[in-house]
Design a protein around this motif. Structure first.
Motif: not given
Length: 445
Positions: A354-356, A60-64, A122-126, A363-365
């Motif tokens: 960054m999310a981690n 899933g995509f991450i929006n930082m 998008v599975t993670t949103v900052f 995340l992201g893998v």
């Protein structure tokens, strides 16, 4: 157990492993195993199977960097609004919106933003929130919406002096309250930062107040030098560049994220690097606000900054940022070789890193023990897809609308483009009614 297969599998692991007919097994909230569809289905014959139908399976995509509170700005016409520069945009639009937002506005805009994130893979949103019409409890509204939709999120409230000292302190408290709430959770689905608007709307006294109330291990989410006016303000009032000022006040560091960083110089880049501060760029928003193009290629290649990609409220589809990020630097530098490697590095490698710094699960893998955040895209492609060219296929052939299935934390949140467990039609209906109410209140103010 859930098994997703019969698709071209992009794992994003260190080796760049790619399966022509790949499959991922999910157990609970984590990835159990990846491999070929034949091998995984043989090993887990009784697992529920999702058929990717020859599409693409990927993390899933991450929006930082997002601004959920901007959701209801789409289509908004504000009486007398004719901006000539970025400060006009802030004062004439965004600050008028956030001063009018109530808790119901924040909640319904968040429901839409998280719903749209799911639909775009998008599975993670900052997020970086502002609602000076109703500060207290506003992050809880976003948190509730995220829980209802099942999206992983990191929240903060942007502290600012623009509405006075008391509201500044209330905003700090909103951050500290939610930081405490997020730390009490055990599901690794919600985290918190200390949000700040930008240096030009925060005095040294206010920055020191923020620092004094920020717990150890928590960093700051702040806009830096998005517009040249921010630079002039810092030089005129404090006799130093923005990054130097924030460094002197202890705001930079490993847990801090600096948004934009368009108008910064080499020494400021060194300070960001030496303090291990994260940077996130937002190409569509920068072009839309006419604030300039950040020196992202220098920050990445020359100074080695950890730099990611966000949408800044412009969209919830991060593939748009990928596409625009690829061309804005080519255009700005008049260099056709620019950004081919750097933008995918930001989106696919750096965003997870960054999310981690906040989330525990990797995340992201797609690899064993990583978070079970998986998406499927309906994409065939006119040419062969390989380990060496799949980023090019994503850049030129895919967008958020191609996402058919979204799995977050092991839960199916969208199946065959139908969002699960919520009344999607009601979410849209309620949002439109709430947006109309907000628009009326803005133009009556």
């Amino acid at each position: 157990m859930l098994v997703i297969g019969n698709g071209r599998l992009i794992t994003r692991d260190r080796e760049g492993t790619f399966f022509e007919d790949g499959c991922v097994a999910i157990e609970g909230q984590k990835i159990r195993k990846v491999g070929t569809t034949k091998d995984i289905r043989k090993e887990f014959p009784s697992a529920e199977f999702i058929d990717a139908k020859g599409g693409v399976i990927m993390p899933g995509f991450i929006n930082m960097h997002n601004h959920i509170y901007s959701t209801f700005a789409r289509g908004l016409n504000i009486n007398g609004y004719h901006p000539k520069n970025f400060m006009d945009i802030l004062e004439g639009q965004w600050w008028r919106i956030d001063r009018t937002l109530n808790l119901q506005d924040s909640y319904h805009s968040a429901k839409i933003a998280y719903l749209d994130s799911i639909k775009n893979g998008v599975t993670t949103v900052f997020d970086h929130h502002a609602s000076y019409g109703a500060i207290e409890g506003s992050l809880t509204q976003l948190s509730n919406a995220a829980d209802e939709l099942g999206v992983r999120t990191c929240l903060c409230y942007e502290v600012s002096d623009r509405d006075g000292a008391e509201k500044m302190k209330t905003a700090v408290k909103e951050n500290t309250d939610f930081i405490r709430i997020s730390k009490d959770r055990s599901d690794d689905m919600q985290k918190a930062m200390m949000g700040m608007h930008a240096a030009f709307t925060l005095s040294d006294t206010s920055l020191e107040y923020c620092a004094a109330h920020t717990p150890d291990g928590v960093g700051y989410h702040i806009h830096i030098a998005e517009d040249i006016a921010d630079v002039y303000d810092s030089l005129a009032k404090y006799g130093k560049p923005i990054v130097n000022r924030l460094y002197d006040l202890g705001i930079l560091g490993k847990q801090t994220m600096a948004g934009h960083c368009i108008h910064i110089g080499p020494h400021e880049m060194e300070l960001l690097r030496d303090s291990n501060t994260m940077v996130v760029t937002n190409p569509e928003s920068n072009m839309g606000n006419a604030v300039g193009c950040p020196p992202a290629m220098r920050m990445l290649n020359e100074y080695g900054l950890l730099m990611g990609l966000g949408t800044d409220g412009y969209t919830n589809d991060v593939t748009e940022s990928y596409k625009v990020g690829n061309i804005i630097h080519k255009h700005h530098l008049a260099d056709p070789n620019a950004a081919w490697a750097e933008i995918p590095e930001m989106l696919f490698n750096n965003n997870p890193k960054m999310a981690n710094r906040y989330f525990e699960n990797k995340l992201g893998v797609l690899e064993p023990e990583a978070a079970a955040d998986v998406i499927i895209l309906d994409y065939k492609g006119p040419t062969p897809m390989t380990k060496d060219n799949y980023n090019s296929h994503i850049l030129f052939g895919m967008n958020g609308g191609a996402v058919t299935d979204t799995i977050i934390n092991g839960e199916i949140r969208m199946r065959n483009r139908e969002v699960q467990g919520v009344d999607e039609a009601k979410i849209w209906h309620d949002a439109q009614a709430q947006a109309q109410s907000l628009w009326t209140r803005i133009n009556q103010a």
